[in-house]
Design an enzyme around this catalytic site. Sequence first.
Site, short mmCIF file in Angstrom:
data_model
loop_
_atom_site.label_atom_id
_atom_site.label_comp_id
_atom_site.label_asym_id
_atom_site.label_seq_id
_atom_site.Cartn_x
_atom_site.Cartn_y
_atom_site.Cartn_z
N ASP A 8 0.82 -1.22 0.00
CA ASP A 8 0.00 0.00 0.00
C ASP A 8 0.85 1.27 0.00
O ASP A 8 2.00 1.26 0.45
CB ASP A 8 -0.91 -0.03 1.24
CG ASP A 8 -2.10 0.90 1.08
OD1 ASP A 8 -2.32 1.41 -0.03
OD2 ASP A 8 -2.81 1.11 2.08
N ASN A 17 -10.35 -3.53 -6.57
CA ASN A 17 -9.54 -2.54 -7.32
C ASN A 17 -10.12 -2.23 -8.72
O ASN A 17 -9.70 -1.26 -9.35
CB ASN A 17 -8.09 -3.01 -7.46
CG ASN A 17 -7.29 -2.87 -6.18
OD1 ASN A 17 -6.33 -3.61 -5.94
ND2 ASN A 17 -7.66 -1.92 -5.32
C1 FPP Z 1 -2.04 -0.05 -3.32
O1 FPP Z 1 -1.56 1.28 -3.29
C2 FPP Z 1 -1.41 -0.76 -4.43
C3 FPP Z 1 -2.08 -1.43 -5.42
C4 FPP Z 1 -3.54 -1.50 -5.47
C5 FPP Z 1 -1.37 -2.10 -6.51
C6 FPP Z 1 -0.07 -2.75 -6.20
C7 FPP Z 1 0.59 -3.13 -7.45
C8 FPP Z 1 1.92 -3.02 -7.75
C9 FPP Z 1 2.93 -2.60 -6.76
C10 FPP Z 1 2.44 -3.30 -9.11
C11 FPP Z 1 1.80 -4.37 -9.95
C12 FPP Z 1 2.09 -5.74 -9.51
C13 FPP Z 1 2.97 -6.63 -10.04
C14 FPP Z 1 3.01 -7.98 -9.47
C15 FPP Z 1 3.91 -6.33 -11.12
P1 FPP Z 1 -2.60 2.48 -3.52
O2 FPP Z 1 -2.66 2.75 -4.98
O3 FPP Z 1 -3.90 2.16 -2.88
O4 FPP Z 1 -1.87 3.66 -2.77
P2 FPP Z 1 -2.61 4.86 -1.98
O5 FPP Z 1 -3.40 4.22 -0.88
O6 FPP Z 1 -1.44 5.66 -1.49
O7 FPP Z 1 -3.45 5.57 -2.97
#
Ligand code: FPP
Length: 254
Positions: A33, A81
Amino acid sequence: MISIFKSNKEESKGNNIVLDKENIPKHIAIIMDGNGRWAKERNLPRTFGHKAGVETIRKILKECDKIGVRYLTLYAFSTENWKRPKDEVSALMKLLVEYLRKELEELNKNNVVVRSIGDISKLPKICQDELMASYKKTKNNTGVVLNLALNYGGRDEIIYGIKKAYEKIQKGEISIDDIDDTTFGNFLYTEGIPDPDLIIRPSGEQRLSNFLLWQCAYSEFWYSTINWPDFKEEDLHKAIYDYQHRNRRFGGIK
Ligand code: FPP
């Protein structure tokens, strides 16, 4: 004991972390996150945060392998998501494809097994194809299992498990009495994977967000305010160090 020193200088300052190599969590699961906030702090589009998050995956996977963690589960895309803007969803799918294409040779060389949990049939075909190729290529490896949670939700998984178990009962392959809290695990996406010992969530949020609801019954939780793209090997060491100083009783008495 494994000593983890960033440099000799740090060791002399007393910043060393000494991990007990007899008590390394077998399975670590991470809610990656804070990518969006990381990008926002830098006035960058959110997708840059996800891109930076992939770099952290590389680092942390390597470190898990080095330390002796056997399973690393990463929450990469949840069943919720899909509610995100279309562009962000597409960027995440693209990152997954790029990651697997770029890294597969290296993952295979490092003896990594690629697995996933979640309903990948809803992902774009190109993601499914890359995933299939990765499973096929790495299935006989014996090193750390990189388990990607994709279109994964804990509730969705439990419903999936119930339906699978019901199907087997209907076909007469098992009886209802065969279902207990051990055998039910065989109907889940995580079949064959031990429950996570340690669940890590960076970015300051302290919730599970529908992650591994069945499997987390006795997991230890570790939170940090660092955003995932800034999460370093040292943070993993701190989490493991903390874990090693917990008193896991599994409902019993020690
Ligand atoms: C949450 O942060 C993160 C995600 C929903 C996606 C995670 C994916 C990756 C790191 C890359 C893709 C995966 C692979 C395996 C290549 P957020 O976007 O909710 O952050 P925020 O809460 O700060 O908005």
